[in-house]
Design an enzyme around this catalytic site. Structure first.
Site, PDB file in Angstrom:
ATOM      1  N   HIS A   1      -7.431  -5.907   0.779  1.00 30.24           N
ATOM      2  CA  HIS A   1      -6.282  -5.015   0.693  1.00 30.24           C
ATOM      3  C   HIS A   1      -5.126  -5.472   1.589  1.00 30.24           C
ATOM      4  O   HIS A   1      -3.970  -5.327   1.234  1.00 30.24           O
ATOM      5  CB  HIS A   1      -6.723  -3.596   1.051  1.00 30.24           C
ATOM      6  CG  HIS A   1      -5.642  -2.572   0.880  1.00 30.24           C
ATOM      7  ND1 HIS A   1      -4.925  -2.440  -0.293  1.00 30.24           N
ATOM      8  CD2 HIS A   1      -5.133  -1.648   1.743  1.00 30.24           C
ATOM      9  CE1 HIS A   1      -4.036  -1.458  -0.151  1.00 30.24           C
ATOM     10  NE2 HIS A   1      -4.138  -0.971   1.074  1.00 30.24           N
TER      11      HIS A   1
ATOM     12  N   SER B   1       0.838  -1.201   0.000  1.00 29.35           N
ATOM     13  CA  SER B   1       0.000   0.000   0.000  1.00 29.35           C
ATOM     14  C   SER B   1       0.878   1.257   0.000  1.00 29.35           C
ATOM     15  O   SER B   1       1.647   1.450  -0.935  1.00 29.35           O
ATOM     16  CB  SER B   1      -0.957  -0.058   1.199  1.00 29.35           C
ATOM     17  OG  SER B   1      -2.027   0.840   1.028  1.00 29.35           O
TER      18      SER B   1
END
Length: 257
Positions: free
Chosen positions: A237, A87
């Protein structure tokens, strides 16, 4: 004076640097770091500035974080590094590899692309800012406040890992919430169009995540012509936490080949 970011170092061998995501820290990677170390890597799991046990500063952005990694590598005399970034950490590693390609041997980017992302952490920041530490809340109090904003248990647990005892009876967050709240757009910055890295790169995305879409492949190949894009099953995620077995298997295969 250069302040050096905090790290957890495990194992011996080729240097493998791991960079966590926004509001994360090196501790999130402890289990995987031990597995990479068993495979013959010296793992450096970093705490980025304003995160974990690293220093707090109002200077906040990707070029600052890349410089921190460069300073860290110089301090530890690391060359030909292997890098994993998740990320926000993936954004750091992309900028690092495309700016200093001679330093990076192989790159792994977890669930983020080079494109611009609109700010989308407002609810999380709102939840964290709702905690008033001057009232000396307990861990249970903090969780109760945060859960009014964030229903997902996994997200809450991830955030609450940042709670620590500043002193006896006084909790606080390890990250620099003030700077993050004042600079929400920084996290989404795109990789400059002309930046590219020609060595082997692995992009991993979670099959339940929408951070890397099929439509993003063209942009990824523009910056990383030798990229391989793979999908981790049963994962959103936080793919390294949600399916660590498959994440490890895909990453170690890429690193070792």
């Amino acid at each position: 004076m250069n302040q050096t970011i905090h790290s957890n170092i495990t194992g011996e061998g080729n240097p493998l640097i791991i960079i966590h995501g926004f509001l994360g820290m090196s501790d999130n990677w402890k289990t995987l770091a031990a597995q990479y170390a068993e495979q013959g890597y010296q793992v450096h799991a970093l705490d980025m500035r304003n995160h974990g046990k690293s220093f707090h500063t109002s200077e906040w952005g990707y070029h600052f974080m890349v410089q921190d990694v460069i300073d860290y590598c110089n301090a530890h005399q690391l060359k030909n590094i292997y890098v994993i970034g998740h990320s926000m950490g993936g954004k750091v590693t992309m900028l690092l590899a495309t700016t200093y390609p001679e330093l990076v041997e192989k790159l792994i980017v977890a669930d983020i692309g080079p494109k611009y992302y609109t700010p989308h952490h407002q609810t999380i920041l709102e939840a964290l800012n709702a905690v008033d530490f001057s009232t000396k809340p307990s861990r249970a109090d903090v969780e109760a406040i945060v859960s009014q904003y964030i229903s997902d248990f996994g997200t809450r647990q991830f955030l609450l890992k940042n709670l620590y005892w500043v002193e006896q009876g006084q909790l606080g967050f390890r990250f620099n919430l003030k700077v993050f709240t004042e600079n929400t757009s920084v996290i989404g910055d795109a990789l400059p169009f002309e930046n590219h890295f020609d060595k082997k790169t692995l992009f991993l995305r979670g099959d339940k995540s929408d951070y890397i879409l099929d439509a993003d492949f063209e942009t990824i190949y523009h910056h990383f012509p030798n990229a391989v894009i793979e999908t981790v099953s049963n994962a959103g995620h936080w793919l390294h936490a949600e399916n660590p077995t498959e994440f490890f298997q895909k990453t170690i295969t890429f690193l070792n080949n």
